[in-house]
Every structure is written in C-alpha cells, then in structure tokens.
Write a protein that holds these residues in place. Structure first.
Motif, PDB file in Angstrom:
ATOM      1  N   LYS A   1       7.792  -7.427   7.666  1.00 27.44           N
ATOM      2  CA  LYS A   1       6.715  -7.534   8.510  1.00 27.44           C
ATOM      3  C   LYS A   1       6.150  -6.014   8.276  1.00 27.44           C
ATOM      4  O   LYS A   1       4.769  -6.065   8.159  1.00 27.44           O
ATOM      5  CB  LYS A   1       7.227  -7.496   9.749  1.00 27.44           C
ATOM      6  CG  LYS A   1       6.041  -7.185  10.868  1.00 27.44           C
ATOM      7  CD  LYS A   1       5.398  -8.669  11.166  1.00 27.44           C
ATOM      8  CE  LYS A   1       4.317  -8.237  12.258  1.00 27.44           C
ATOM      9  NZ  LYS A   1       3.684  -9.480  12.412  1.00 27.44           N
ATOM     10  N   THR A   2       6.757  -4.935   8.085  1.00 27.77           N
ATOM     11  CA  THR A   2       6.043  -3.787   7.693  1.00 27.77           C
ATOM     12  C   THR A   2       5.456  -3.781   6.420  1.00 27.77           C
ATOM     13  O   THR A   2       4.448  -3.212   6.195  1.00 27.77           O
ATOM     14  CB  THR A   2       7.217  -2.652   7.608  1.00 27.77           C
ATOM     15  OG1 THR A   2       7.982  -2.521   9.078  1.00 27.77           O
ATOM     16  CG2 THR A   2       6.555  -1.236   7.219  1.00 27.77           C
ATOM     17  N   ALA A   3       5.931  -4.559   5.686  1.00 29.18           N
ATOM     18  CA  ALA A   3       5.282  -4.745   4.032  1.00 29.18           C
ATOM     19  C   ALA A   3       3.794  -5.345   4.243  1.00 29.18           C
ATOM     20  O   ALA A   3       2.924  -5.014   3.564  1.00 29.18           O
ATOM     21  CB  ALA A   3       6.141  -5.384   3.130  1.00 29.18           C
ATOM     22  N   ALA A   4       3.977  -6.487   4.977  1.00 28.52           N
ATOM     23  CA  ALA A   4       2.614  -7.044   5.125  1.00 28.52           C
ATOM     24  C   ALA A   4       1.881  -6.601   6.004  1.00 28.52           C
ATOM     25  O   ALA A   4       0.601  -6.453   5.628  1.00 28.52           O
ATOM     26  CB  ALA A   4       3.256  -8.390   6.069  1.00 28.52           C
ATOM     27  N   LEU A   5       2.199  -5.750   6.956  1.00 29.41           N
ATOM     28  CA  LEU A   5       1.200  -4.849   7.770  1.00 29.41           C
ATOM     29  C   LEU A   5       0.796  -3.836   6.823  1.00 29.41           C
ATOM     30  O   LEU A   5      -0.476  -3.357   6.857  1.00 29.41           O
ATOM     31  CB  LEU A   5       1.880  -4.252   9.054  1.00 29.41           C
ATOM     32  CG  LEU A   5       1.998  -5.094  10.299  1.00 29.41           C
ATOM     33  CD1 LEU A   5       3.117  -4.313  11.292  1.00 29.41           C
ATOM     34  CD2 LEU A   5       0.792  -5.321  10.790  1.00 29.41           C
ATOM     35  N   THR A   6       1.461  -3.330   6.064  1.00 22.47           N
ATOM     36  CA  THR A   6       1.077  -2.258   5.029  1.00 22.47           C
ATOM     37  C   THR A   6      -0.177  -2.676   4.104  1.00 22.47           C
ATOM     38  O   THR A   6      -0.980  -1.976   3.993  1.00 22.47           O
ATOM     39  CB  THR A   6       2.262  -1.434   4.339  1.00 22.47           C
ATOM     40  OG1 THR A   6       3.157  -0.994   5.268  1.00 22.47           O
ATOM     41  CG2 THR A   6       1.904  -0.404   3.407  1.00 22.47           C
ATOM     42  N   LYS A   7       0.324  -3.925   3.702  1.00 17.75           N
ATOM     43  CA  LYS A   7      -0.603  -4.304   2.529  1.00 17.75           C
ATOM     44  C   LYS A   7      -1.937  -4.796   3.118  1.00 17.75           C
ATOM     45  O   LYS A   7      -2.776  -4.770   2.571  1.00 17.75           O
ATOM     46  CB  LYS A   7       0.154  -5.661   1.760  1.00 17.75           C
ATOM     47  CG  LYS A   7      -0.439  -5.999   0.440  1.00 17.75           C
ATOM     48  CD  LYS A   7       0.407  -6.161  -0.581  1.00 17.75           C
ATOM     49  CE  LYS A   7      -0.067  -6.646  -1.792  1.00 17.75           C
ATOM     50  NZ  LYS A   7       0.247  -5.492  -2.801  1.00 17.75           N
ATOM     51  N   LYS A   8      -1.759  -5.402   4.384  1.00 21.92           N
ATOM     52  CA  LYS A   8      -3.187  -6.166   5.002  1.00 21.92           C
ATOM     53  C   LYS A   8      -3.769  -5.018   5.880  1.00 21.92           C
ATOM     54  O   LYS A   8      -4.907  -5.141   5.909  1.00 21.92           O
ATOM     55  CB  LYS A   8      -2.750  -7.393   5.697  1.00 21.92           C
ATOM     56  CG  LYS A   8      -2.358  -8.555   4.925  1.00 21.92           C
ATOM     57  CD  LYS A   8      -1.892  -9.661   5.728  1.00 21.92           C
ATOM     58  CE  LYS A   8      -1.721 -10.675   4.747  1.00 21.92           C
ATOM     59  NZ  LYS A   8      -1.425 -12.057   5.681  1.00 21.92           N
ATOM     60  N   VAL A   9      -3.353  -4.115   6.187  1.00 17.19           N
ATOM     61  CA  VAL A   9      -3.940  -3.022   7.306  1.00 17.19           C
ATOM     62  C   VAL A   9      -3.948  -1.609   6.749  1.00 17.19           C
ATOM     63  O   VAL A   9      -4.771  -1.102   6.923  1.00 17.19           O
ATOM     64  CB  VAL A   9      -3.304  -3.263   8.842  1.00 17.19           C
ATOM     65  CG1 VAL A   9      -4.039  -2.268   9.726  1.00 17.19           C
ATOM     66  CG2 VAL A   9      -3.293  -4.579   9.266  1.00 17.19           C
ATOM     67  N   PHE A  10      -2.839  -1.079   6.860  1.00 20.95           N
ATOM     68  CA  PHE A  10      -2.546   0.370   6.762  1.00 20.95           C
ATOM     69  C   PHE A  10      -3.322   0.816   5.313  1.00 20.95           C
ATOM     70  O   PHE A  10      -3.880   1.961   5.363  1.00 20.95           O
ATOM     71  CB  PHE A  10      -1.019   0.600   6.784  1.00 20.95           C
ATOM     72  CG  PHE A  10      -0.622   0.453   8.006  1.00 20.95           C
ATOM     73  CD1 PHE A  10      -1.256   0.643   9.211  1.00 20.95           C
ATOM     74  CD2 PHE A  10       0.758  -0.207   8.207  1.00 20.95           C
ATOM     75  CE1 PHE A  10      -0.839   0.433  10.641  1.00 20.95           C
ATOM     76  CE2 PHE A  10       1.411  -0.458   9.166  1.00 20.95           C
ATOM     77  CZ  PHE A  10       0.681   0.014  10.712  1.00 20.95           C
ATOM     78  N   LEU A  11      -2.866   0.202   4.125  1.00 18.85           N
ATOM     79  CA  LEU A  11      -3.148   0.833   2.730  1.00 18.85           C
ATOM     80  C   LEU A  11      -4.821   0.480   2.707  1.00 18.85           C
ATOM     81  O   LEU A  11      -5.448   1.382   2.220  1.00 18.85           O
ATOM     82  CB  LEU A  11      -2.578  -0.016   1.622  1.00 18.85           C
ATOM     83  CG  LEU A  11      -0.778   0.564   1.491  1.00 18.85           C
ATOM     84  CD1 LEU A  11      -0.700  -0.240   0.305  1.00 18.85           C
ATOM     85  CD2 LEU A  11      -1.251   2.117   0.948  1.00 18.85           C
ATOM     86  N   PRO A  12      -5.369  -0.666   3.106  1.00 21.43           N
ATOM     87  CA  PRO A  12      -6.903  -0.896   3.152  1.00 21.43           C
ATOM     88  C   PRO A  12      -7.578   0.236   3.959  1.00 21.43           C
ATOM     89  O   PRO A  12      -8.682   0.685   3.389  1.00 21.43           O
ATOM     90  CB  PRO A  12      -6.981  -2.168   3.239  1.00 21.43           C
ATOM     91  CG  PRO A  12      -5.921  -2.973   3.151  1.00 21.43           C
ATOM     92  CD  PRO A  12      -4.649  -2.013   3.379  1.00 21.43           C
ATOM     93  N   LEU A  13      -7.018   0.373   5.183  1.00 15.04           N
ATOM     94  CA  LEU A  13      -7.667   1.300   5.967  1.00 15.04           C
ATOM     95  C   LEU A  13      -7.409   2.636   5.580  1.00 15.04           C
ATOM     96  O   LEU A  13      -8.479   3.662   5.518  1.00 15.04           O
ATOM     97  CB  LEU A  13      -7.069   1.169   7.445  1.00 15.04           C
ATOM     98  CG  LEU A  13      -7.520   2.132   8.407  1.00 15.04           C
ATOM     99  CD1 LEU A  13      -9.183   1.625   8.732  1.00 15.04           C
ATOM    100  CD2 LEU A  13      -6.693   1.824   9.778  1.00 15.04           C
TER     101      LEU A  13
END
Length: 87
Positions: free
Chosen positions: A52-64
């Motif tokens: 879940k953290t990897a998915a959030l990181t790839k979809k939200v945190f890194l682009p932001l």
C-alpha cells in the motif's frame, strides 16, 4: 552576494529532489529499497504495509514531490535570472 544564497540553494535542492524523485518513479527497485531502508518511510510501511505504501508513493508522493521540486527549481532559476539581469 547574500541575495544569491536563496536562488542557488533553491536551484540545487530543486534539481536534486526532482532528479531523485524521477529516478524513484522510473525504477521500482530503487523506490522499494528506499521504502525498506528510510526511517521516514518506515512509519508509512508500519502503518499501511509495504504494498500500500509503494502504491501511495508511486501515485501520490513522488508525483507531488516532483511538482514541488520543479516549482522550487523554477523559482530559483527565475530569481537568479532576475538578479543577474539587474546587476
């Protein structure tokens, strides 16, 4: 000379974080290694699990983070250009 401090730091920090975020977006192996070893990421991993953290990181945190880094880089370049044009 003091007026150059913020723009230079903004360019360096923005460039560094933008490149780092793009590398983590491109390479899932590097992103997963970061998530497993970073003390900051461990809080998220403990709370949501690695997948879940990897998915959030790839979809939200890194682009932001990339957007913020690009803005910081842009402000730094703009400030440097303004200072140098008026010098």
């Amino acid at each position: 000379m003091e007026q150059l401090l913020f723009p230079v730091l903004a360019v360096l920090a923005g460039g560094y974080f933008l490149i780092r975020n793009i590398i983590h977006l491109i390479s899932e192996e590097k992103m997963m290694n970061y998530l497993k070893t970073s003390p900051k990421a461990k809080m998220w991993v403990n709370k949501y699990g690695i997948e879940k953290t990897a998915a959030l990181t790839k979809k939200v945190f890194l682009p932001l983070g990339s957007l913020v880094a690009a803005a910081l880089l842009g402000v730094g370049v703009w400030s440097l250009a303004t200072i140098l044009m008026h010098a």
